[in-house]
Design a protein around this motif. Structure first.
Motif, PDB file in Angstrom:
ATOM      1  N   ASP A 270       0.993  -0.932  -0.218  1.00 50.90           N
ATOM      2  CA  ASP A 270      -0.011   0.457  -0.038  1.00 50.90           C
ATOM      3  C   ASP A 270       0.545   1.316  -0.354  1.00 50.90           C
ATOM      4  O   ASP A 270       0.532   2.139  -0.065  1.00 50.90           O
ATOM      5  CB  ASP A 270      -1.133   0.610   1.313  1.00 50.90           C
ATOM      6  CG  ASP A 270      -2.167  -1.089   0.928  1.00 50.90           C
ATOM      7  OD1 ASP A 270      -2.234  -1.385   0.161  1.00 50.90           O
ATOM      8  OD2 ASP A 270      -2.335  -1.859   2.646  1.00 50.90           O
ATOM      9  N   ILE A 271       2.218   1.156   0.197  1.00 49.41           N
ATOM     10  CA  ILE A 271       3.019   2.385  -0.008  1.00 49.41           C
ATOM     11  C   ILE A 271       3.755   2.429  -1.331  1.00 49.41           C
ATOM     12  O   ILE A 271       3.290   2.106  -2.485  1.00 49.41           O
ATOM     13  CB  ILE A 271       3.825   1.982   1.691  1.00 49.41           C
ATOM     14  CG1 ILE A 271       5.174   1.081   0.802  1.00 49.41           C
ATOM     15  CG2 ILE A 271       3.949   2.085   2.655  1.00 49.41           C
ATOM     16  CD1 ILE A 271       6.435   1.184   1.413  1.00 49.41           C
ATOM     17  N   ASP A 272       3.940   4.204  -1.185  1.00 50.18           N
ATOM     18  CA  ASP A 272       4.667   4.152  -2.500  1.00 50.18           C
ATOM     19  C   ASP A 272       5.899   3.996  -2.617  1.00 50.18           C
ATOM     20  O   ASP A 272       6.507   3.926  -1.913  1.00 50.18           O
ATOM     21  CB  ASP A 272       4.803   5.770  -2.733  1.00 50.18           C
ATOM     22  CG  ASP A 272       5.496   6.224  -3.992  1.00 50.18           C
ATOM     23  OD1 ASP A 272       5.859   6.013  -4.545  1.00 50.18           O
ATOM     24  OD2 ASP A 272       5.674   7.083  -3.804  1.00 50.18           O
ATOM     25  N   PRO A 273       5.708   3.052  -3.579  1.00 44.95           N
ATOM     26  CA  PRO A 273       6.850   2.120  -4.079  1.00 44.95           C
ATOM     27  C   PRO A 273       8.065   2.457  -4.633  1.00 44.95           C
ATOM     28  O   PRO A 273       9.509   1.785  -4.716  1.00 44.95           O
ATOM     29  CB  PRO A 273       6.277   1.092  -5.183  1.00 44.95           C
ATOM     30  CG  PRO A 273       5.300   2.072  -5.734  1.00 44.95           C
ATOM     31  CD  PRO A 273       5.182   2.981  -4.953  1.00 44.95           C
ATOM     32  N   ASP A 274       8.308   3.346  -5.245  1.00 43.76           N
ATOM     33  CA  ASP A 274       9.255   3.762  -4.948  1.00 43.76           C
ATOM     34  C   ASP A 274       9.536   5.662  -4.380  1.00 43.76           C
ATOM     35  O   ASP A 274      11.084   5.964  -4.673  1.00 43.76           O
ATOM     36  CB  ASP A 274       9.332   5.149  -6.518  1.00 43.76           C
ATOM     37  CG  ASP A 274       9.055   4.326  -7.373  1.00 43.76           C
ATOM     38  OD1 ASP A 274       9.855   3.150  -7.685  1.00 43.76           O
ATOM     39  OD2 ASP A 274       8.203   4.075  -8.241  1.00 43.76           O
ATOM     40  N   SER A 275       9.544   5.201  -3.108  1.00 43.14           N
ATOM     41  CA  SER A 275       9.467   6.592  -1.923  1.00 43.14           C
ATOM     42  C   SER A 275      10.416   6.040  -1.223  1.00 43.14           C
ATOM     43  O   SER A 275       9.441   4.153  -0.047  1.00 43.14           O
ATOM     44  CB  SER A 275       8.416   7.167  -1.040  1.00 43.14           C
ATOM     45  OG  SER A 275       8.808   7.481  -0.335  1.00 43.14           O
TER      46      SER A 275
END
Length: 415
Positions: A270-275
């Motif tokens: 669910d998190i930003d995969p590139d952050s």
């Protein structure tokens, strides 16, 4: 009173008394008067002994004869049930079930003198759990069995009083009831085909690379990853999946992870995969809610993990397994990441190296003990695999084992 029970009857008592409906779910039952008297007499004899541990358990080894085919059962009933067609088959069945003329039983018992609570186990199974005032609904008559148990314990005490018991056990207790260890390379001497099965095609070059390069944790000076993202973690997993020859060609690294990992990702998806910031926030909050590092699921059994660890100077990866059956997969997974230049280490590196070279010791636990989570049988040793003595080539196998001394109770006051 003489209560000569033979091994078939004793087995029936053990199976009945240890069944889940009997005491496996904590059910306790009241004994009838005669059974209670035998139990009181049994603990009266046991109080002459020193417990083997701080929990107050008495431990002994007891014997019973196999008896005759008639002690095994009623031939006509076996034939009527279609289990045998002739008396010769009946005799063969009896000898298959009871191949030894003498059966051995590990006995353990303890009591709480303050409240009268008592437990008894036989053949490594809890068979009796008794407390004053327990239960309603009638009483159970196990006097025949408790009479035999009392006699068997008294016989052990007579040997102790003559100073013979422990030496007699060391000489006569069959190897299948002993506790010990064996080097894996010695197992392979007896069963050479198992070495190839265990290494499962792992090349000698990969074995040597692992022996030369694998370590358990980085030093303070080693370069780690200054930041990490979910997509980077998925790519690391993909390198491992490819090394294991998992079908991944049509899948993205993220899709590979969610096909082969445990699935309980703790919110990683669910998190930003590139952050890197999102991963750092999730790292300190999300993983506790799932199994995100279980990258190769094992169902109800063992699995392979790619753990992420954090130090002040960055992240690093740790491959971990909790069963020898994933050894080759762990080595391949580790080497794939290591050869890609990633900061990766492997849990229990020295144990795994010993495993690959055959120097690792495997724990042998007594017959009747399930060979899982048996660390308590090997205090002070790092034993990660357990087994019972194999029935095939048992004598050759036992000759290569290192056996522990037998631990049993002794008289409080020696003659």
């Amino acid at each position: 009173m003489s209560c000569d029970l033979y091994a078939p009857a004793i087995r029936r008592y053990i199976q009945w008394m240890a069944s889940a409906g009997y005491c496996g779910d904590g059910h306790r039952f009241p004994l009838d008067e005669k059974s209670g008297q035998y139990l009181d007499a049994l603990f009266g004899v046991l109080r002459k002994l020193e417990p083997v541990n701080e929990d107050g358990y008495y431990e002994l080894w007891l014997q019973a004869k196999r008896g005759t085919p008639e002690d095994f059962g009623d031939f006509e009933k076996f034939r009527a049930a279609g289990e045998v067609e002739s008396f010769a088959e009946f005799e063969q069945l009896w000898k298959t079930e009871f191949p030894d003329e003498i059966e051995w039983y590990h006995f353990a018992a303890a009591e709480n003198p303050e409240n009268g609570f008592r437990v008894v186990s036989l053949d490594h199974r809890l068979i009796l759990e008794v407390a004053p005032g327990q239960g309603d609904g009638g009483t159970e008559d196990v006097s025949e069995f408790l009479c035999w148990l009392l006699q068997a314990v008294e016989e052990a005490l007579r040997k102790m009083e003559r100073g013979e018991y422990l030496a007699w056990l060391e000489e006569n207790l069959p190897a299948k009831h002993r506790t010990g260890t064996i080097r894996r390379k010695d197992m392979w001497k007896v069963f050479p085909e198992e070495k190839g099965q265990f290494l499962n095609g792992l090349s000698s070059a990969d074995v040597q690379a692992f022996l030369d390069e694998a370590a358990e944790a980085p030093t303070e000076q080693e370069k780690l990853l200054p930041e990490l993202t979910a997509n980077a973690y998925y790519r690391f997993c993909s390198l491992g999946y490819q090394a294991l020859n998992y079908p991944v060609a049509a899948l993205s690294p993220k899709e590979q992870y969610f096909r082969y990992a445990d699935g309980r990702d703790g919110g990683l998806r669910d998190i930003d995969p590139d952050s890197a910031e999102a991963f750092s926030w999730w790292y300190w909050t999300g993983p506790r809610e799932g199994h995100p590092w279980e990258v190769c699921r094992g169902g109800f059994g063992p699995s392979l993990h790619l753990n992420v660890q954090k130090r002040e100077n960055g992240y690093y990866l740790v491959v971990a397994i909790y069963s020898p059956y994933w050894t080759v997969e762990a080595v391949r997974f580790y080497l794939a990441l290591h050869r890609a230049g990633l900061p990766v280490w492997i849990q229990d590196a020295d144990v795994l190296k010993d495993r690959l070279t055959g120097e690792e010791r495997v724990g042998i636990v007594p017959a009747g003990v399930d060979p899982f989570y048996c660390d308590n049988y090997f205090p002070g040793q790092k034993i990660m695999e357990f087994m019972n003595l194999p029935s095939e080539k048992a004598e050759a196998f036992a000759a290569l084992c290192h056996w522990q001394s037998i631990t049993v109770s002794d008289l409080k006051e020696k003659p």
